[in-house]
Design a protein around this motif. Structure first.
Motif, PDB file in Angstrom:
ATOM      1  N   ALA A  76       0.825  -1.212   0.000  1.00 12.90           N
ATOM      2  CA  ALA A  76       0.000   0.000   0.000  1.00 12.90           C
ATOM      3  C   ALA A  76       0.858   1.260   0.000  1.00 12.90           C
ATOM      4  O   ALA A  76       1.895   1.320   0.653  1.00 12.90           O
ATOM      5  N   GLY A  77       0.418   2.241  -0.750  1.00 12.73           N
ATOM      6  CA  GLY A  77       1.019   3.566  -0.691  1.00 12.73           C
ATOM      7  C   GLY A  77       2.442   3.634  -1.206  1.00 12.73           C
ATOM      8  O   GLY A  77       2.958   2.703  -1.821  1.00 12.73           O
ATOM      9  N   LEU A  78       3.047   4.761  -0.937  1.00 10.18           N
ATOM     10  CA  LEU A  78       4.409   4.998  -1.390  1.00 10.18           C
ATOM     11  C   LEU A  78       5.389   4.122  -0.631  1.00 10.18           C
ATOM     12  O   LEU A  78       6.372   3.638  -1.184  1.00 10.18           O
ATOM     13  N   VAL A  79       5.109   3.916   0.663  1.00  7.98           N
ATOM     14  CA  VAL A  79       5.941   3.027   1.453  1.00  7.98           C
ATOM     15  C   VAL A  79       5.923   1.630   0.847  1.00  7.98           C
ATOM     16  O   VAL A  79       6.961   0.999   0.634  1.00  7.98           O
ATOM     17  N   GLY A  80       4.717   1.151   0.543  1.00 11.87           N
ATOM     18  CA  GLY A  80       4.568  -0.174  -0.054  1.00 11.87           C
ATOM     19  C   GLY A  80       5.289  -0.260  -1.388  1.00 11.87           C
ATOM     20  O   GLY A  80       5.944  -1.262  -1.694  1.00 11.87           O
ATOM     21  N   ARG A  99       0.065   6.970  -6.261  1.00 12.24           N
ATOM     22  CA  ARG A  99       0.441   5.821  -5.424  1.00 12.24           C
ATOM     23  C   ARG A  99       0.247   6.128  -3.936  1.00 12.24           C
ATOM     24  O   ARG A  99       0.236   5.236  -3.109  1.00 12.24           O
ATOM     25  N   PHE A 100       0.145   7.389  -3.592  1.00 11.37           N
ATOM     26  CA  PHE A 100       0.045   7.795  -2.185  1.00 11.37           C
ATOM     27  C   PHE A 100      -1.233   7.245  -1.555  1.00 11.37           C
ATOM     28  O   PHE A 100      -2.309   7.299  -2.149  1.00 11.37           O
ATOM     29  N   ASN A 101      -1.083   6.722  -0.359  1.00 13.98           N
ATOM     30  CA  ASN A 101      -2.225   6.172   0.385  1.00 13.98           C
ATOM     31  C   ASN A 101      -2.738   7.242   1.353  1.00 13.98           C
ATOM     32  O   ASN A 101      -2.147   7.477   2.391  1.00 13.98           O
ATOM     33  N   GLN A 102      -3.862   7.897   0.965  1.00 14.80           N
ATOM     34  CA  GLN A 102      -4.353   9.030   1.754  1.00 14.80           C
ATOM     35  C   GLN A 102      -5.042   8.614   3.055  1.00 14.80           C
ATOM     36  O   GLN A 102      -5.347   9.453   3.891  1.00 14.80           O
ATOM     37  N   TYR A 131      12.385   3.347   5.562  1.00 15.95           N
ATOM     38  CA  TYR A 131      12.596   4.583   6.303  1.00 15.95           C
ATOM     39  C   TYR A 131      11.748   5.634   5.599  1.00 15.95           C
ATOM     40  O   TYR A 131      11.855   5.800   4.392  1.00 15.95           O
ATOM     41  N   GLN A 132      10.916   6.328   6.323  1.00 13.57           N
ATOM     42  CA  GLN A 132      10.050   7.308   5.680  1.00 13.57           C
ATOM     43  C   GLN A 132      10.167   8.645   6.402  1.00 13.57           C
ATOM     44  O   GLN A 132      10.091   8.702   7.628  1.00 13.57           O
ATOM     45  N   ALA A 133      10.390   9.703   5.632  1.00 18.20           N
ATOM     46  CA  ALA A 133      10.398  11.047   6.215  1.00 18.20           C
ATOM     47  C   ALA A 133       9.272  11.846   5.576  1.00 18.20           C
ATOM     48  O   ALA A 133       9.028  11.737   4.371  1.00 18.20           O
TER      49      ALA A 133
HETATM   50  C1  SIN Z   1       1.993   6.105   1.946  1.00 11.85           C
HETATM   51  O1  SIN Z   1       3.010   5.426   2.087  1.00 11.85           O
HETATM   52  O2  SIN Z   1       1.530   6.341   0.824  1.00 11.85           O
HETATM   53  C2  SIN Z   1       1.285   6.694   3.114  1.00 11.85           C
HETATM   54  C3  SIN Z   1       1.950   6.381   4.390  1.00 11.85           C
HETATM   55  C4  SIN Z   1       1.793   7.495   5.378  1.00 11.85           C
HETATM   56  O3  SIN Z   1       1.042   8.431   5.180  1.00 11.85           O
HETATM   57  O4  SIN Z   1       2.476   7.438   6.422  1.00 11.85           O
END
Ligand code: SIN
Ligand code: C2E
Ligand code: SIN
Ligand code: FE
Ligand code: FE
Length: 369
Positions: A76-80, A99-102, A131-133
């Motif tokens: 899911a999302g950008l992380v996924g 791709r962003f998961n809102q 790792y997400q910023a």
């Molecule tokens: C995403 O990965 O698309 C959303 C994840 C987040 O908002 O923390």
């Protein structure tokens, strides 16, 4: 608005965090430290470490800054996306990216704009998380390629630390399981009721907490105390499962279970098993010195064993093994009054009575029929 860090400041920051991270064995605190490090390094508003759970095909994070316990499908999302492809992502406005998961923003009320995501890899190069910023706190409000570079550096280090911590946890879980099964085996052979092990564990932990031991030490006792009778695995069935009172000779054999248990466990380097060895040896010692195998008295008997003795006898009297009938509660409590300062540590007996409500609740929760 803040400014980007000077190289000197950045370097000292890295040193500061890596020193802490090296010594951190607790997964939650480790994730928190790594998130803080990433956030401070690139002056982001939030940083999160997402951990890939291969069993459920989900990713979870416990420390998105300001948000707790999130879980989502691993694609899911950008992380996924980053986890699936192994590629880093640098975008200025997440809402312009399909791709962003809102959903997460919707549930938290937070407004994501700029985002950096970097896959975390273990020593074998497998992706184990990300790792997400989120949101840059300098006037540009966007992350730069320098930020990407810095966070990639942090990620290569974080991935290795994370892998070590995850392995460590898996080891500990496995050890706990083995230990618990060993305790059940000893109890099972003597045909004691199935939940004896669990109840003794919970009573011991409760008393340890009331006594003022730390949560960590009380937990140690919870895991170690159910092994007190492990030495019974060496006692012949004719004695162990005898349907009736033991003769003096038979009881002498039975008494060897304390030392046998000690010798089974004493050579381990694991802290839990070291504690269990002492408990196995001393759980039939009595405060007034009349117990076995060594006739220790008072505080010569290790606190863990004094606690386990109360938990074990309380439960043994209330259960019904083949050799005797269960006692009713008033009779059990009467014995604890009488044995205060004889069989049992008087202070612990006082704590036992103070905690009686909680103890009975545990008993209710794990009844045998
Ligand atoms: C995403 O990965 O698309 C959303 C994840 C987040 O908002 O923390
Ligand atoms: P256990 O059944 O787990 O009992 C643990 C301890 O609880 C006993 O240690 C004793 O201090 C207390 N306890 C249990 N039942 C009674 C009871 O009916 N009256 C009193 N006053 N205390 C009781 P202890 O005596 O050192 O016994 C150790 C183990 O030896 C017992 O563990 C049990 O497995 C075995 N055992 C003891 N007596 C008999 C017996 O008469 N017949 C059989 N088959 N086994 C016995
Ligand atoms: C025992 O079962 O170990 C002792 C019996 C008793 O004291 O009632
Ligand atoms: Fe015992
Ligand atoms: Fe027992």
């Amino acid at each position: 608005m803040e400014t980007s860090l000077t190289p000197e400041k950045l370097l000292s920051l890295i040193f500061e965090y890596t020193a802490k991270i090296t010594h951190e064995r607790n997964l939650d605190r480790l994730l928190q430290l790594m998130a803080d490090m990433g956030r401070d390094m690139i002056v982001a508003d939030r940083c999160a470490l997402w951990v890939l759970d291969k069993n459920s095909d989900e990713v979870w994070t416990r420390v998105a800054h300001g948000v707790r316990h999130l879980r989502m499908p691993s694609d899911a999302g950008l992380v996924g996306h980053s986890i699936q492809t192994g590629e880093s992502i640098l975008i200025d406005d997440a809402y312009l990216d399909s791709r962003f998961n809102q959903e997460i923003d919707q549930s938290t009320g937070y407004r994501t704009k700029a985002m950096l995501v970097i896959p975390l890899r273990n020593n074998d190069g497998d992706v184990i998380g990300a790792y997400q910023a989120i949101n840059k706190c300098t006037p540009t409000e966007t992350f730069s390629h320098k930020d990407l570079e810095y966070l990639t550096l942090a990620a290569s280090y974080a991935g290795k630390s994370l892998e070590a911590a995850l392995l460590n946890i898996e080891m500990e879980e496995t050890q706990k399981e083995i230990i618990f099964t060993m305790g059940e085996m000893a109890e099972g052979r003597s045909k004691e009721t199935g939940n004896h092990v669990k109840r003794v564990a919970e009573y011991s932990k409760l008393l340890a907490c009331k006594y003022g031991l730390s949560e960590e030490e009380a937990e140690l006792l919870r895991i170690a105390s159910p092994m007190h009778d492990i030495g019974k695995i060496a006692i012949p069935d004719a004695i162990l499962t005898k349907n009736g009172k033991l003769t003096d000779e038979e009881f002498e054999v039975m008494k060897t279970h304390a030392d046998i248990g000690y010798h089974l466990l004493k050579n381990s380097n694991m802290r839990i098993l070291k504690a269990a060895a002492i408990i196995a040896q001393q759980h039939h010692e009595k405060w007034d010195g009349s117990g076995y195998p060594n006739g220790l008295r008072g505080e010569e008997i290790h606190l863990y064993a004094r606690i386990t003795a109360i938990a074990d006898v309380f439960d043994a009297l209330g259960s019904e093994p083949v050799y005797k009938k269960a006692w009713d509660l008033p009779r059990i409590l009467d014995l604890f009054h009488k044995e205060r300062g004889r069989h049992f540590d008087p202070d612990l007996v006082d704590l036992f009575f103070e905690s009686l409500e909680d103890i009975l609740r545990i008993r209710e929760g794990y009844t045998d029929c």
